[in-house]
Design a protein around this motif. Sequence first.
Motif, PDB file in Angstrom:
ATOM      1  N   GLN A  92       0.827  -1.216   0.000  1.00 50.66           N
ATOM      2  CA  GLN A  92       0.000   0.000   0.000  1.00 50.66           C
ATOM      3  C   GLN A  92       0.859   1.263   0.000  1.00 50.66           C
ATOM      4  O   GLN A  92       0.724   2.150   0.848  1.00 50.66           O
ATOM      5  N   ILE A  93       1.751   1.331  -0.985  1.00 53.79           N
ATOM      6  CA  ILE A  93       2.646   2.475  -1.170  1.00 53.79           C
ATOM      7  C   ILE A  93       2.276   3.174  -2.474  1.00 53.79           C
ATOM      8  O   ILE A  93       2.178   2.529  -3.524  1.00 53.79           O
ATOM      9  N   PRO A  94       2.073   4.505  -2.459  1.00 51.91           N
ATOM     10  CA  PRO A  94       1.622   5.203  -3.671  1.00 51.91           C
ATOM     11  C   PRO A  94       2.745   5.454  -4.673  1.00 51.91           C
ATOM     12  O   PRO A  94       3.802   5.980  -4.314  1.00 51.91           O
ATOM     13  N   LEU A  95       2.529   5.072  -5.912  1.00 51.89           N
ATOM     14  CA  LEU A  95       3.441   5.368  -7.021  1.00 51.89           C
ATOM     15  C   LEU A  95       2.618   5.864  -8.206  1.00 51.89           C
ATOM     16  O   LEU A  95       1.494   5.390  -8.432  1.00 51.89           O
ATOM     17  N   ILE A  96       3.177   6.790  -8.976  1.00 50.93           N
ATOM     18  CA  ILE A  96       2.572   7.250 -10.231  1.00 50.93           C
ATOM     19  C   ILE A  96       3.463   6.734 -11.357  1.00 50.93           C
ATOM     20  O   ILE A  96       4.581   7.219 -11.549  1.00 50.93           O
ATOM     21  N   ILE A  97       3.006   5.715 -12.079  1.00 50.71           N
ATOM     22  CA  ILE A  97       3.820   5.092 -13.126  1.00 50.71           C
ATOM     23  C   ILE A  97       3.411   5.661 -14.477  1.00 50.71           C
ATOM     24  O   ILE A  97       2.256   5.528 -14.901  1.00 50.71           O
ATOM     25  N   LEU A  98       4.345   6.316 -15.145  1.00 48.72           N
ATOM     26  CA  LEU A  98       4.107   6.902 -16.457  1.00 48.72           C
ATOM     27  C   LEU A  98       4.953   6.161 -17.482  1.00 48.72           C
ATOM     28  O   LEU A  98       6.184   6.279 -17.476  1.00 48.72           O
ATOM     29  N   THR A  99       4.327   5.371 -18.336  1.00 46.44           N
ATOM     30  CA  THR A  99       5.051   4.623 -19.356  1.00 46.44           C
ATOM     31  C   THR A  99       4.788   5.235 -20.724  1.00 46.44           C
ATOM     32  O   THR A  99       3.638   5.405 -21.131  1.00 46.44           O
ATOM     33  N   ALA A 100       5.859   5.574 -21.418  1.00 45.00           N
ATOM     34  CA  ALA A 100       5.718   6.016 -22.805  1.00 45.00           C
ATOM     35  C   ALA A 100       5.348   4.815 -23.666  1.00 45.00           C
ATOM     36  O   ALA A 100       5.738   3.677 -23.368  1.00 45.00           O
ATOM     37  N   ASP A 101       4.604   5.073 -24.750  1.00 44.82           N
ATOM     38  CA  ASP A 101       4.149   3.973 -25.615  1.00 44.82           C
ATOM     39  C   ASP A 101       4.152   4.438 -27.060  1.00 44.82           C
ATOM     40  O   ASP A 101       4.148   5.640 -27.361  1.00 44.82           O
ATOM     41  N   ARG A 102       4.173   3.465 -27.973  1.00 41.13           N
ATOM     42  CA  ARG A 102       3.950   3.760 -29.379  1.00 41.13           C
ATOM     43  C   ARG A 102       2.486   4.147 -29.577  1.00 41.13           C
ATOM     44  O   ARG A 102       1.618   3.753 -28.790  1.00 41.13           O
ATOM     45  N   PRO A 103       2.168   4.897 -30.632  1.00 47.70           N
ATOM     46  CA  PRO A 103       0.764   5.153 -30.947  1.00 47.70           C
ATOM     47  C   PRO A 103       0.029   3.831 -31.177  1.00 47.70           C
ATOM     48  O   PRO A 103       0.640   2.841 -31.609  1.00 47.70           O
ATOM     49  N   PRO A 104      -1.269   3.765 -30.879  1.00 48.76           N
ATOM     50  CA  PRO A 104      -1.990   2.484 -30.918  1.00 48.76           C
ATOM     51  C   PRO A 104      -1.939   1.781 -32.267  1.00 48.76           C
ATOM     52  O   PRO A 104      -1.948   0.555 -32.324  1.00 48.76           O
ATOM     53  N   GLU A 105      -1.875   2.566 -33.383  1.00 49.75           N
ATOM     54  CA  GLU A 105      -1.871   1.912 -34.691  1.00 49.75           C
ATOM     55  C   GLU A 105      -0.588   1.143 -34.968  1.00 49.75           C
ATOM     56  O   GLU A 105      -0.548   0.304 -35.865  1.00 49.75           O
ATOM     57  N   TRP A 106       0.475   1.385 -34.160  1.00 52.89           N
ATOM     58  CA  TRP A 106       1.742   0.696 -34.390  1.00 52.89           C
ATOM     59  C   TRP A 106       1.966  -0.504 -33.471  1.00 52.89           C
ATOM     60  O   TRP A 106       2.977  -1.186 -33.588  1.00 52.89           O
ATOM     61  N   VAL A 107       1.040  -0.747 -32.585  1.00 51.94           N
ATOM     62  CA  VAL A 107       1.141  -1.959 -31.761  1.00 51.94           C
ATOM     63  C   VAL A 107       0.845  -3.180 -32.627  1.00 51.94           C
ATOM     64  O   VAL A 107      -0.049  -3.147 -33.477  1.00 51.94           O
ATOM     65  N   ASP A 108       1.605  -4.243 -32.432  1.00 51.87           N
ATOM     66  CA  ASP A 108       1.470  -5.499 -33.200  1.00 51.87           C
ATOM     67  C   ASP A 108       1.886  -5.356 -34.664  1.00 51.87           C
ATOM     68  O   ASP A 108       1.488  -6.162 -35.510  1.00 51.87           O
ATOM     69  N   GLN A 109       2.704  -4.334 -34.971  1.00 55.59           N
ATOM     70  CA  GLN A 109       3.185  -4.160 -36.356  1.00 55.59           C
ATOM     71  C   GLN A 109       4.687  -4.398 -36.458  1.00 55.59           C
ATOM     72  O   GLN A 109       5.311  -3.995 -37.440  1.00 55.59           O
ATOM     73  N   TRP A 110       5.272  -5.038 -35.458  1.00 56.76           N
ATOM     74  CA  TRP A 110       6.707  -5.330 -35.410  1.00 56.76           C
ATOM     75  C   TRP A 110       7.551  -4.061 -35.428  1.00 56.76           C
ATOM     76  O   TRP A 110       8.659  -4.046 -35.950  1.00 56.76           O
ATOM     77  N   ASP A 111       7.001  -3.001 -34.894  1.00 51.01           N
ATOM     78  CA  ASP A 111       7.778  -1.782 -34.747  1.00 51.01           C
ATOM     79  C   ASP A 111       8.657  -1.926 -33.506  1.00 51.01           C
ATOM     80  O   ASP A 111       8.286  -2.604 -32.538  1.00 51.01           O
ATOM     81  N   GLY A 112       9.809  -1.289 -33.498  1.00 52.12           N
ATOM     82  CA  GLY A 112      10.767  -1.452 -32.401  1.00 52.12           C
ATOM     83  C   GLY A 112      10.232  -0.991 -31.064  1.00 52.12           C
ATOM     84  O   GLY A 112       9.463  -0.027 -30.974  1.00 52.12           O
ATOM     85  N   GLN A 113      10.646  -1.673 -30.018  1.00 52.92           N
ATOM     86  CA  GLN A 113      10.267  -1.358 -28.635  1.00 52.92           C
ATOM     87  C   GLN A 113       8.763  -1.152 -28.484  1.00 52.92           C
ATOM     88  O   GLN A 113       8.305  -0.193 -27.863  1.00 52.92           O
ATOM     89  N   THR A 114       8.015  -2.086 -29.071  1.00 51.04           N
ATOM     90  CA  THR A 114       6.552  -1.989 -29.010  1.00 51.04           C
ATOM     91  C   THR A 114       5.972  -3.293 -28.498  1.00 51.04           C
ATOM     92  O   THR A 114       6.196  -4.356 -29.091  1.00 51.04           O
ATOM     93  N   ILE A 115       5.273  -3.215 -27.381  1.00 50.69           N
ATOM     94  CA  ILE A 115       4.565  -4.366 -26.824  1.00 50.69           C
ATOM     95  C   ILE A 115       3.156  -3.916 -26.457  1.00 50.69           C
ATOM     96  O   ILE A 115       2.788  -2.758 -26.664  1.00 50.69           O
ATOM     97  N   ARG A 116       2.362  -4.806 -25.905  1.00 43.95           N
ATOM     98  CA  ARG A 116       0.987  -4.476 -25.505  1.00 43.95           C
ATOM     99  C   ARG A 116       0.999  -3.938 -24.075  1.00 43.95           C
ATOM    100  O   ARG A 116       0.994  -4.691 -23.120  1.00 43.95           O
ATOM    101  N   GLN A 117       1.012  -2.614 -23.958  1.00 48.75           N
ATOM    102  CA  GLN A 117       1.204  -1.988 -22.651  1.00 48.75           C
ATOM    103  C   GLN A 117      -0.099  -1.664 -21.923  1.00 48.75           C
ATOM    104  O   GLN A 117      -0.058  -1.343 -20.726  1.00 48.75           O
ATOM    105  N   ASN A 118      -1.229  -1.753 -22.594  1.00 45.25           N
ATOM    106  CA  ASN A 118      -2.496  -1.509 -21.905  1.00 45.25           C
ATOM    107  C   ASN A 118      -2.706  -2.537 -20.797  1.00 45.25           C
ATOM    108  O   ASN A 118      -2.636  -3.739 -21.037  1.00 45.25           O
ATOM    109  N   GLU A 119      -2.906  -2.048 -19.587  1.00 40.46           N
ATOM    110  CA  GLU A 119      -3.145  -2.905 -18.414  1.00 40.46           C
ATOM    111  C   GLU A 119      -2.041  -3.946 -18.234  1.00 40.46           C
ATOM    112  O   GLU A 119      -2.282  -5.071 -17.805  1.00 40.46           O
TER     113      GLU A 119
END
Length: 561
Positions: A92-119
């Motif tokens: 029960q320790i508060p953290l604010i996690i901010l993850t940069a991501d590729r735009p949604p249209e580039w997910v699953d397109q084999w673009d570099g450093q792109t994974i499914r980061q939602n949830e």
Amino acid sequence: MIIQPIIDLAALCAKKGIKHAVLSPGSRCAPITLAFARHPEIHSRTISDERAAAFVALGMAQQLEKPVVLVCTSGSAAFNYAPAIAEAYFQQIPLIILTADRPPEWVDQWDGQTIRQNEIYGKHVKGFFQFPDEFGHPDKAWHANRIANEAMNMANAYPAGPIHINIPLREPFYPEIGEKFEFDKEVRSFDYFQTNGQLSQESKQKLESSLSQFNKVLIIAGQQRPNQKIQEVIEDIAGQGLAVVVTDTISNLQSAESINFHDHYIGNSQFHDALRPDLIISFGKSIISKSLKLFLRKSKATHWYIQPEGYSPDTFQSLGKVIACQPISFLNFFREKGRSDMDFVKKWAAMENQVKNKIDAMMTQAPFGEYKAIGTCLKYIPAQSKLHLANSMAVRYVNFFGQRAQEIICNRGTSGIDGSNSTAVGCAFTTKDPVTLITGDMAFFYDRNAFWHNYPMNNLRVILLNNHAGGIFRLIDGPAKQPELEEYFETRQRLSAGYLAKDFGFDYHLANDERSLEMGLKDFYAKSIHPKILEIETDSTQNAKILKWVKEKVAEDLSDA
């Protein structure tokens, strides 16, 4: 290039009193990184290893009791936060996690450093929020602000915990030369207010009636930060014999009136009938002793759990009531209305005193090993030091020695060995007082990247128990009896902290007997420009034998009493 809602995100953190950020290098996260690094009211640090960075932030937030921001780039970097996020969730320790991501249209397109980061962190965060991926319409900026406000309020609302904001970003990432960030001090902020969680008069009347049904009451304090008001109340309850009060080292509520040495005798079934309660009242988070948990599960005593809000753990498999209030409110009520059988209270006290009076003698008689080394080290640690304990044997050894003056900190949310060094480093960033870490070799070397940064931590002291193996497995019946013990469970290794000390600029001392240990401790807490490591080298097999001897000695003395 400037994305004003990202700039406003940093401004909102500052407005809400969030003044620390831990950043890990990356390109996709550049706009977020620069927003926090350039904000005049936010102290940003950069830690290259995301796993270490997250535990550093956890160590800071635990002490500050305010959220700390984490920023990383897209892809697998976000996954490296996961162990610390799980720990923060259960602790029960508060953290604010901010993850940069590729735009949604580039997910699953084999673009570099792109994974499914939602949830990506599943149910180990209090909330997940997806930032807008463009701001062409004014409503998008309003939505981003609403998301940020809700997330930050959620992180700090009881029970506190980590929240995740995933931020899709498009190129270009970097500002032009001379391009300035405008931080709006009037950025919209809405706050969340909680009630005080006090027991109503009607609730007190119902609880008083229920309490009258029980004669043998045992109160257990789980992991929490020091709390002087609760300390005074439970000392009074224990001192008057109104209940048996059991506290272990991570409760930060130990006293001369409470039961602190239970781990020495509660696993012995010959004493269970005399010590069995019919009502367990607990508050706080986890407890250390597996033997105590098993004893209370077998007791079939009714369990009342006290907490203001949140899900209801049924640790002892006998949950009867969840009482939604602040622990201090219930404990004040119990001090007025609670009663327990005096014979029951005296039996616990007699066993406690018998063990307490033998501890110093047993430590003196024991051969040199981890048990004696820890007992010796504890005498030198200043009362004002924050005392971090790694999981596995380090926290158990300290628990064996009873009441401590220091604030005790341990990652018991998930009880993993990862992140112990980093959490202590984060704590060291928040205070000028000494911060002491007692750790085993596996936890220490596993998290060596905790020290891979450019920030001073001259107040950090590390006491390293190096038996060149995972020694706890010799104390667990299952693996201890297997022929594969040494290779597949203990994970024997030949590492020495001397090389690490040289790499990261620590003062270093090696102890392998009583004399060299005393020499190392003599000026261990003297002020210095460097952090210090005291490495205590022992034999894993010998350590197991010593603990077995201690256990047998306690059982023998109690049986004779």
